[in-house]
Design a protein around this motif. Structure first.
Motif, short mmCIF file in Angstrom:
data_model
loop_
_atom_site.label_atom_id
_atom_site.label_comp_id
_atom_site.label_asym_id
_atom_site.label_seq_id
_atom_site.Cartn_x
_atom_site.Cartn_y
_atom_site.Cartn_z
N CYS A 251 21.26 44.87 47.21
CA CYS A 251 21.91 45.43 46.01
C CYS A 251 20.94 45.44 44.83
O CYS A 251 20.90 46.40 44.06
CB CYS A 251 23.15 44.62 45.65
SG CYS A 251 24.48 44.71 46.88
N LYS A 252 20.16 44.38 44.72
CA LYS A 252 19.16 44.31 43.64
C LYS A 252 18.09 45.38 43.82
O LYS A 252 17.65 46.00 42.84
CB LYS A 252 18.53 42.92 43.61
CG LYS A 252 17.54 42.73 42.46
CD LYS A 252 17.01 41.31 42.43
CE LYS A 252 16.03 41.12 41.25
NZ LYS A 252 15.50 39.73 41.20
N GLN B 145 39.40 41.32 42.96
CA GLN B 145 40.17 42.03 41.94
C GLN B 145 39.65 41.72 40.54
O GLN B 145 39.42 40.57 40.18
CB GLN B 145 41.64 41.63 42.03
CG GLN B 145 42.59 42.62 41.36
CD GLN B 145 44.01 42.43 41.84
OE1 GLN B 145 44.41 41.32 42.21
NE2 GLN B 145 44.80 43.49 41.83
N GLY B 146 39.43 42.76 39.77
CA GLY B 146 38.97 42.60 38.40
C GLY B 146 37.47 42.41 38.28
O GLY B 146 36.95 42.33 37.16
N GLY B 147 36.76 42.35 39.41
CA GLY B 147 35.32 42.17 39.38
C GLY B 147 34.57 43.48 39.52
O GLY B 147 35.15 44.56 39.43
N ARG B 148 33.28 43.37 39.78
CA ARG B 148 32.44 44.58 39.82
C ARG B 148 32.19 45.07 41.25
O ARG B 148 31.50 46.05 41.46
CB ARG B 148 31.10 44.30 39.14
CG ARG B 148 30.26 43.22 39.82
CD ARG B 148 29.04 42.86 38.98
NE ARG B 148 28.17 41.92 39.68
CZ ARG B 148 28.38 40.62 39.76
NH1 ARG B 148 29.46 40.11 39.19
NH2 ARG B 148 27.53 39.84 40.39
N ILE B 149 32.75 44.35 42.25
CA ILE B 149 32.56 44.74 43.64
C ILE B 149 33.84 45.37 44.16
O ILE B 149 34.93 44.81 44.03
CB ILE B 149 32.21 43.51 44.50
CG1 ILE B 149 30.93 42.84 43.98
CG2 ILE B 149 32.02 43.92 45.97
CD1 ILE B 149 30.59 41.53 44.66
N ALA C 241 29.02 35.57 42.56
CA ALA C 241 28.11 34.79 41.72
C ALA C 241 26.75 35.47 41.58
O ALA C 241 25.96 35.10 40.71
CB ALA C 241 27.92 33.40 42.31
N ALA C 242 26.46 36.45 42.42
CA ALA C 242 25.17 37.13 42.39
C ALA C 242 25.18 38.26 41.36
O ALA C 242 26.17 38.53 40.71
CB ALA C 242 24.84 37.67 43.78
N GLY C 243 24.04 38.94 41.27
CA GLY C 243 23.93 40.06 40.35
C GLY C 243 23.36 39.61 39.02
O GLY C 243 22.81 38.52 38.91
N PRO C 244 23.51 40.46 37.97
CA PRO C 244 24.20 41.75 38.01
C PRO C 244 23.34 42.84 38.65
O PRO C 244 22.12 42.68 38.76
CB PRO C 244 24.46 42.04 36.53
CG PRO C 244 23.30 41.38 35.84
CD PRO C 244 22.99 40.14 36.64
#
Length: 246
Positions: free
Chosen positions: A242-243, A53-57, A28-31
């Protein structure tokens, strides 16, 4: 410009319920513009793969065997990790070197095994407090990385290096940005002598990076991201790092 990479090392922590909550928070965090991954204990890799799976992490493991298969009870091969969609595997973490007696050569062999299955090994190097106080930091980290360079040869550009001052892991102490940068620059020079692609390689900092010091550390010329321990177990803290990375 090298793209920053932030990797969470959960170590021997977590439960199915706690992991689900943590991963939901991260999803839920990001981008972020940085690349992000988590390295989970072996039993949870299936759950992590399904959640991410299928996400950005991305995801990975905290160790692998140097062996392909066979009578090695308790070991996990790189081929097994690849089946779970792992992108990364940590090798040579200071806790493995200290608590399990892993040699520089064994760490190099594990990195080679990982590459054989298209995993990216995150090769850890670092000195103890006694070694730093004795002025041996440069010698120790160069020796540790040298074994990997010698073993991998032309494949060296495919690894990620993580500098983790042992005295700053789980102690609350952190190398100053200048101390960390000095070792990162040393490692970059060593890689430069081994490959023409050294400027493209990532060198992560792995010594108690937190939200309040991440920006300063990540602002150094040769610090390309972080290998995050305790802070990776809290979604808000890990997301903040990460940010800071981009």
């Amino acid at each position: 410009m090298r793209r920053k990479l932030v990797v969470g090392n959960w170590k021997m922590n977590g439960s199915r319920a706690a992991n689900a909550e943590l991963l939901a928070g991260l999803n839920a965090a990001g981008p972020w513009t940085a690349d992000v991954a988590v390295c989970a204990p072996f039993p949870y890799l299936g759950d992590v793969a399904l959640s991410l799976q299928g996400g950005r992490i991305g995801w990975g493991a905290q160790d692998c065997s140097a062996h392909e298969s066979g009578a090695f009870t308790g070991e996990v091969s790189a081929a097994m990790l690849a089946e779970f969609g792992c992108r990364f595997v940590i090798v040579g973490h200071s806790e493995r070197r200290a608590l399990h007696g892993e040699s520089d050569q064994l760490v190099a062999d594990k990195a080679k095994a990982a590459l054989a299955h298209k995993l990216t090994p995150i090769v850890c190097v670092g000195e103890t407090l006694a070694e730093r106080e004795a002025g041996e930091t440069d010698h120790v980290v160069k020796r540790q990385l040298s074994a990997v360079i010698h073993t991998l040869g032309h494949c060296v550009p495919q690894i990620v290096v993580a500098y983790e001052p042992v005295w700053a892991i789980g102690t609350g102490k952190t190398a100053t940005p200048e101390q960390a940068q000095a070792v990162h620059a040393l490692l970059r020079a060593q890689l430069h002598a081994a490959t023409t692609k050294s400027d493209e390689m990532l060198i992560l900092y792995g010594g108690s990076m937190k939200p309040d010091n991440a920006a300063q550390l990540l602002g150094q010329a040769d610090i390309d991201g972080g290998l995050i321990g305790g802070a990776s177990l809290k979604a808000a803290d890990f997301a903040a790092i990460c940010k800071a990375a981009g």
